[in-house]
Enzyme design. Sequence first.
Site, PDB file in Angstrom:
ATOM      1  N   CYS A 114      41.791  92.955  21.351  1.00  0.00           N
ATOM      2  CA  CYS A 114      41.278  93.540  19.781  1.00  0.00           C
ATOM      3  C   CYS A 114      40.473  91.886  20.371  1.00  0.00           C
ATOM      4  O   CYS A 114      39.646  91.698  19.088  1.00  0.00           O
ATOM      5  CB  CYS A 114      42.157  92.894  18.423  1.00  0.00           C
ATOM      6  SG  CYS A 114      43.439  94.521  18.778  1.00  0.00           S
ATOM      7  N   HIS A 275      37.838  91.433  12.918  1.00  0.00           N
ATOM      8  CA  HIS A 275      38.822  92.303  13.379  1.00  0.00           C
ATOM      9  C   HIS A 275      39.352  93.358  13.006  1.00  0.00           C
ATOM     10  O   HIS A 275      40.343  92.791  11.980  1.00  0.00           O
ATOM     11  CB  HIS A 275      38.844  91.760  14.547  1.00  0.00           C
ATOM     12  CG  HIS A 275      40.064  93.256  15.166  1.00  0.00           C
ATOM     13  ND1 HIS A 275      39.782  94.364  15.768  1.00  0.00           N
ATOM     14  CD2 HIS A 275      40.705  93.005  15.307  1.00  0.00           C
ATOM     15  CE1 HIS A 275      41.033  94.578  16.167  1.00  0.00           C
ATOM     16  NE2 HIS A 275      41.712  94.206  15.973  1.00  0.00           N
ATOM     17  N   ASN A 305      42.008 100.963  13.543  1.00  0.00           N
ATOM     18  CA  ASN A 305      41.309 100.006  14.000  1.00  0.00           C
ATOM     19  C   ASN A 305      41.014 100.318  15.452  1.00  0.00           C
ATOM     20  O   ASN A 305      41.522 100.754  16.732  1.00  0.00           O
ATOM     21  CB  ASN A 305      42.965  98.648  14.729  1.00  0.00           C
ATOM     22  CG  ASN A 305      42.777  97.669  15.378  1.00  0.00           C
ATOM     23  OD1 ASN A 305      42.538  97.814  16.403  1.00  0.00           O
ATOM     24  ND2 ASN A 305      44.183  97.391  15.040  1.00  0.00           N
TER      25      ASN A 305
HETATM   26  N1  COA Z   1      55.652 105.667   7.919  1.00  0.00           N
HETATM   27  C1  COA Z   1      56.064 106.289   7.634  1.00  0.00           C
HETATM   28  N2  COA Z   1      57.113 104.845   7.757  1.00  0.00           N
HETATM   29  C2  COA Z   1      56.774 103.817   8.310  1.00  0.00           C
HETATM   30  C3  COA Z   1      55.503 104.392   9.257  1.00  0.00           C
HETATM   31  C4  COA Z   1      54.462 104.963   9.128  1.00  0.00           C
HETATM   32  N3  COA Z   1      54.181 105.457  10.187  1.00  0.00           N
HETATM   33  N4  COA Z   1      55.923 103.162  10.117  1.00  0.00           N
HETATM   34  C5  COA Z   1      56.412 102.734  10.272  1.00  0.00           C
HETATM   35  N5  COA Z   1      57.351 102.681   9.100  1.00  0.00           N
HETATM   36  C6  COA Z   1      59.115 102.674   9.128  1.00  0.00           C
HETATM   37  C7  COA Z   1      60.114 102.235   9.687  1.00  0.00           C
HETATM   38  O1  COA Z   1      60.517 102.556  10.268  1.00  0.00           O
HETATM   39  C8  COA Z   1      60.532 100.593   8.719  1.00  0.00           C
HETATM   40  O2  COA Z   1      61.636 101.812   8.449  1.00  0.00           O
HETATM   41  P1  COA Z   1      63.165 101.213   7.788  1.00  0.00           P
HETATM   42  O3  COA Z   1      63.130 100.425   6.744  1.00  0.00           O
HETATM   43  O4  COA Z   1      63.675 102.850   7.475  1.00  0.00           O
HETATM   44  O5  COA Z   1      63.952 101.017   9.168  1.00  0.00           O
HETATM   45  C9  COA Z   1      59.849 100.661   7.207  1.00  0.00           C
HETATM   46  O6  COA Z   1      58.629 101.509   7.523  1.00  0.00           O
HETATM   47  C10 COA Z   1      59.460  99.138   7.750  1.00  0.00           C
HETATM   48  O7  COA Z   1      58.441  99.114   8.773  1.00  0.00           O
HETATM   49  P2  COA Z   1      58.474  97.351   9.058  1.00  0.00           P
HETATM   50  O8  COA Z   1      57.701  97.521  10.559  1.00  0.00           O
HETATM   51  O9  COA Z   1      58.968  96.161   8.402  1.00  0.00           O
HETATM   52  O10 COA Z   1      56.967  97.881   8.337  1.00  0.00           O
HETATM   53  P3  COA Z   1      55.530  96.542   8.030  1.00  0.00           P
HETATM   54  O11 COA Z   1      55.675  95.725   6.981  1.00  0.00           O
HETATM   55  O12 COA Z   1      55.927  95.179   8.518  1.00  0.00           O
HETATM   56  O13 COA Z   1      54.327  97.254   8.674  1.00  0.00           O
HETATM   57  C11 COA Z   1      53.124  97.240  10.218  1.00  0.00           C
HETATM   58  C12 COA Z   1      54.130  97.309  10.001  1.00  0.00           C
HETATM   59  C13 COA Z   1      52.459  97.226  11.203  1.00  0.00           C
HETATM   60  C14 COA Z   1      51.656  98.269   9.003  1.00  0.00           C
HETATM   61  C15 COA Z   1      52.583  95.977  10.240  1.00  0.00           C
HETATM   62  O14 COA Z   1      53.160  95.156  10.961  1.00  0.00           O
HETATM   63  C16 COA Z   1      51.202  95.308  10.428  1.00  0.00           C
HETATM   64  O15 COA Z   1      50.405  96.009   9.655  1.00  0.00           O
HETATM   65  N6  COA Z   1      51.188  94.636  11.183  1.00  0.00           N
HETATM   66  C17 COA Z   1      50.114  93.631  12.458  1.00  0.00           C
HETATM   67  C18 COA Z   1      49.575  95.244  13.252  1.00  0.00           C
HETATM   68  C19 COA Z   1      48.609  94.429  13.714  1.00  0.00           C
HETATM   69  O16 COA Z   1      47.424  94.159  13.128  1.00  0.00           O
HETATM   70  N7  COA Z   1      48.114  95.172  14.924  1.00  0.00           N
HETATM   71  C20 COA Z   1      46.873  95.020  15.391  1.00  0.00           C
HETATM   72  C21 COA Z   1      46.770  94.073  15.798  1.00  0.00           C
HETATM   73  S1  COA Z   1      45.306  92.880  16.581  1.00  0.00           S
END
Ligand code: COA
Length: 348
Positions: A114, A275, A305
């Site tokens: 990224c 980004h 992204n």
């Molecule tokens: N749709 C529905 N549910 C989903 C899902 C989706 N696409 N992806 C994950 N879940 C569920 C999980 O299974 C979990 O369920 P559970 O509570 O029953 O176990 C729940 O949602 C929460 O998951 P979690 O991973 O804790 O969610 P989060 O709030 O951390 O959000 C991201 C996940 C990835 C959106 C978030 O962590 C994020 O944006 N992180 C930064 C990622 C990023 O920027 N990456 C690129 C780097 S440049």
Amino acid sequence: MLQSKIAGIGYYVPKNVYTNNDLTRFMDTSDEWIQERTGIKERRYADRIGETTTTMGVEAAKIAIERAHITNEEVDFIIFATLSPDYYFPGCAVLLQREMGMKEVGALDIRNQCSGFIYALSIADQFVKTGMYKNVLVVGSEKHSFALDFSTRGRAVSVIFGDGAGAVVVQPTAEDGKGILSTHLHSDGADAEKLAMYYPGASSGIWLDKIPDWPDQELGGLLMTKEMLEDGTAFPNMDGQAVFKKAVVKFPEVIHEALAKNNLKTSDISLLIPHQANLRISQFIQKTLGLREDQVFNNIQKYGNTTAASIPIALCEAWEEGKIKEGDLVCLAAFGAGFTWGSALIRW
Ligand code: COA
């Protein structure tokens, strides 16, 4: 020492739009979940066949070159940032060079995910400043769709990423105080595996103790095995919360670093182009820096992204929409896998 500027800019996104609702055909997810957590409404996926990271980069590059009022033959160095190259090797820069009929100039691939575009821009800036090159083509392009896990198992990663490309031409400028004012690059490999795709990789032996009979395994067995696909380790792996927590610290830090270097304040920023990792991350940065909403450009809603392509796509869209004018202070900032992060301050 010369100063460099962005002389031309272009972007390309594939025609295939996939809304959040479209993804529910493949996995258990919802428009509500995706929008609430990431801000993303839709993303583009390249054609499965025929459209690659290189071909998208070429389309963006053609526009950037035309807007810089140069010909392909005048490009004297190519830098291509991507984490989804056409081949494991060689890189996309030489493929683009061939496709665009450019002469035998140097061509470099950047693997900084990224932050790839900021790293590439910084390298172009150094080459132009020292007088080594006059027209450096910088491309960021990704075809994520070829390697995402579209089953429910991979949903936390796959809903975030999209395909696309952006490009700029970096040239010297004689206008004092104009152009790229400074760039700032950082990395910390301590958390390298928090956001990573392990295969194909020479460390397969470390990651995969499931192949005890290597090297008796059939030829190429360590490159990609059926097990890797079945257990999901073949796909990108991300600790989303760890990425989020680090990103919201490092983005503001590296933006402050760029401002301090140039004796400027956050209120001097005309437009911040972060980004496009996650709308919530962008909003967090905006709040932390005390910026107004109109001082931060976001288009993740439409494209997801796009990793190395996200900043040049956003920069180009903002410019085309008239949101960047002569004399504006534009700040670019990125954070991503590695972890790597960086910023660039540009007086347009
Ligand atoms: N749709 C529905 N549910 C989903 C899902 C989706 N696409 N992806 C994950 N879940 C569920 C999980 O299974 C979990 O369920 P559970 O509570 O029953 O176990 C729940 O949602 C929460 O998951 P979690 O991973 O804790 O969610 P989060 O709030 O951390 O959000 C991201 C996940 C990835 C959106 C978030 O962590 C994020 O944006 N992180 C930064 C990622 C990023 O920027 N990456 C690129 C780097 S440049």
